[in-house]
Design an enzyme around this catalytic site. Sequence first.
Site, short mmCIF file in Angstrom:
data_model
loop_
_atom_site.label_atom_id
_atom_site.label_comp_id
_atom_site.label_asym_id
_atom_site.label_seq_id
_atom_site.Cartn_x
_atom_site.Cartn_y
_atom_site.Cartn_z
N LYS A 249 -0.99 -1.82 -8.95
CA LYS A 249 -1.99 -1.16 -8.11
C LYS A 249 -1.83 0.36 -8.13
O LYS A 249 -2.81 1.09 -8.25
CB LYS A 249 -1.91 -1.66 -6.66
N ARG B 245 10.93 -1.45 -12.81
CA ARG B 245 10.19 -0.32 -12.22
C ARG B 245 11.15 0.80 -11.83
O ARG B 245 12.23 0.56 -11.31
CB ARG B 245 9.41 -0.80 -11.01
N ARG C 206 8.93 -10.57 -0.80
CA ARG C 206 7.65 -9.85 -0.83
C ARG C 206 6.54 -10.72 -1.42
O ARG C 206 5.41 -10.68 -0.96
CB ARG C 206 7.80 -8.55 -1.62
N ARG D 220 -3.22 -5.26 4.24
CA ARG D 220 -2.29 -6.23 3.70
C ARG D 220 -2.30 -7.53 4.48
O ARG D 220 -1.56 -8.45 4.17
CB ARG D 220 -0.90 -5.64 3.74
N ARG E 35 13.93 1.18 -6.62
CA ARG E 35 13.79 0.99 -5.18
C ARG E 35 14.68 -0.15 -4.68
O ARG E 35 14.81 -1.16 -5.34
CB ARG E 35 12.34 0.67 -4.84
P1 ADP Z 1 4.32 -3.24 -3.36
O1 ADP Z 1 2.83 -3.30 -3.29
O2 ADP Z 1 4.81 -3.18 -4.76
O3 ADP Z 1 5.01 -4.28 -2.53
P2 ADP Z 1 4.30 -0.93 -1.63
O4 ADP Z 1 4.88 0.39 -1.99
O5 ADP Z 1 2.83 -1.05 -1.51
O6 ADP Z 1 4.85 -1.90 -2.76
O7 ADP Z 1 4.95 -1.45 -0.27
C1 ADP Z 1 6.32 -1.46 -0.04
C2 ADP Z 1 6.62 -1.96 1.35
O8 ADP Z 1 6.02 -1.10 2.33
C3 ADP Z 1 6.09 -3.34 1.67
O9 ADP Z 1 6.95 -4.36 1.24
C4 ADP Z 1 5.95 -3.28 3.19
O10 ADP Z 1 7.18 -3.47 3.82
C5 ADP Z 1 5.53 -1.84 3.43
N1 ADP Z 1 4.05 -1.71 3.50
C6 ADP Z 1 3.24 -1.03 2.64
N2 ADP Z 1 1.95 -1.12 3.00
C7 ADP Z 1 1.93 -1.86 4.14
C8 ADP Z 1 0.91 -2.33 5.01
N3 ADP Z 1 -0.40 -2.05 4.79
N4 ADP Z 1 1.28 -3.07 6.09
C9 ADP Z 1 2.56 -3.37 6.33
N5 ADP Z 1 3.57 -2.98 5.55
C10 ADP Z 1 3.28 -2.24 4.46
#
Ligand code: ADP
Length: 213
Positions: free
Chosen positions: A13, A123, A167, A88, A156
Site C-alpha cells: 500500500k 522490508r 497483524r 482499518r 521494523r
Molecule cells: P501495515 O499496513 O504493513 O501493517 P502500517 O504502517 O500501516 O503497516 O501499520 C503499522 C501499525 O500501526 C499497525 O499494526 C497498527 O498497530 C498501527 N495502525 C496503523 N494504522 C492504524 C489504524 N488506522 N488504526 C489502528 N491502528 C493502526
Amino acid sequence: MRIILLGAPGAGKGTQAQFISEKTGAIPVSTGKIIRSAVKNGTPAGTIAKRYIDVGRLVPDEIVIEMLKERLKEDDCKDGYILDGFPRNISQALALDKMGIDIDIVIDILVFDSDVVERLCGRRVCDNCGATYHVDAKPSAKGELCELCGGILITREDDKPEIVLERLRVYHAETEPLLRHYNAQIKLRTMRSFPTVEDTAKGVLAILGESAV
Ligand code: ADP
Ligand code: ZN
C-alpha cells in the site's frame, strides 16, 4: 481526489500510494507513519500507541481518528489524498463517513497470506523519513541507506515473524469486513499485488484510467 488503499500488511500500500501520488498529485497519508512518528517523538498518544503496535494490534480508534483529523486539516491535503492504513475497521470507516469526507474510490490490493511473511521480513524502512524498501523487490540504490534522505534503513520491530502473523489475523478479523462496506457503496475496485512494484502499479494504473481520476 480522495482514494483509500486497502489490503493486508505487506500488500504494498505504501509503495503504491507513492506511485499514485506521483501520477495524480494527491498526497499519501499513512496512519502507520503518523503513529510511528508520534511514538518516536514520545508524545502521550505515541506512548500509548506503542504498546499496541509492538504486539501487532490496532491502536485504539480515538487516538488514530484524532491523528487523522489533524493531518487532513493541513494545507497539502486540500487537493486530495491517498489514505494508506485508514480506515482499518468498521468504526473508523463510519468515523470517516461522519466527517463528511467523500471518497472517490477504494482500491483493494490482494496478496496471499503466504507471501506476506516473506515480504515483510525483507522490508526495510528509513529510520529518518519512513520511506520503505525491500531487499529484493525494491532495494535502495544507496545500499543500507535511504535513497531519499540518506537515513539508515532498519527492520521494523513489528515486521518480526510472530508479530506479522498477529497483524494478519487482525487484518482478516477487523479490516477485511471493510470490503463489503465499500462494495455496498459501489466504490470498491480490486487488484492483485505482484512480486514487483512495477507489475502492481499496472493494476493501479488500469483502475485509475477506467475511473478517470
Ligand atoms: P501495515 O499496513 O504493513 O501493517 P502500517 O504502517 O500501516 O503497516 O501499520 C503499522 C501499525 O500501526 C499497525 O499494526 C497498527 O498497530 C498501527 N495502525 C496503523 N494504522 C492504524 C489504524 N488506522 N488504526 C489502528 N491502528 C493502526
Ligand atoms: Zn529516508
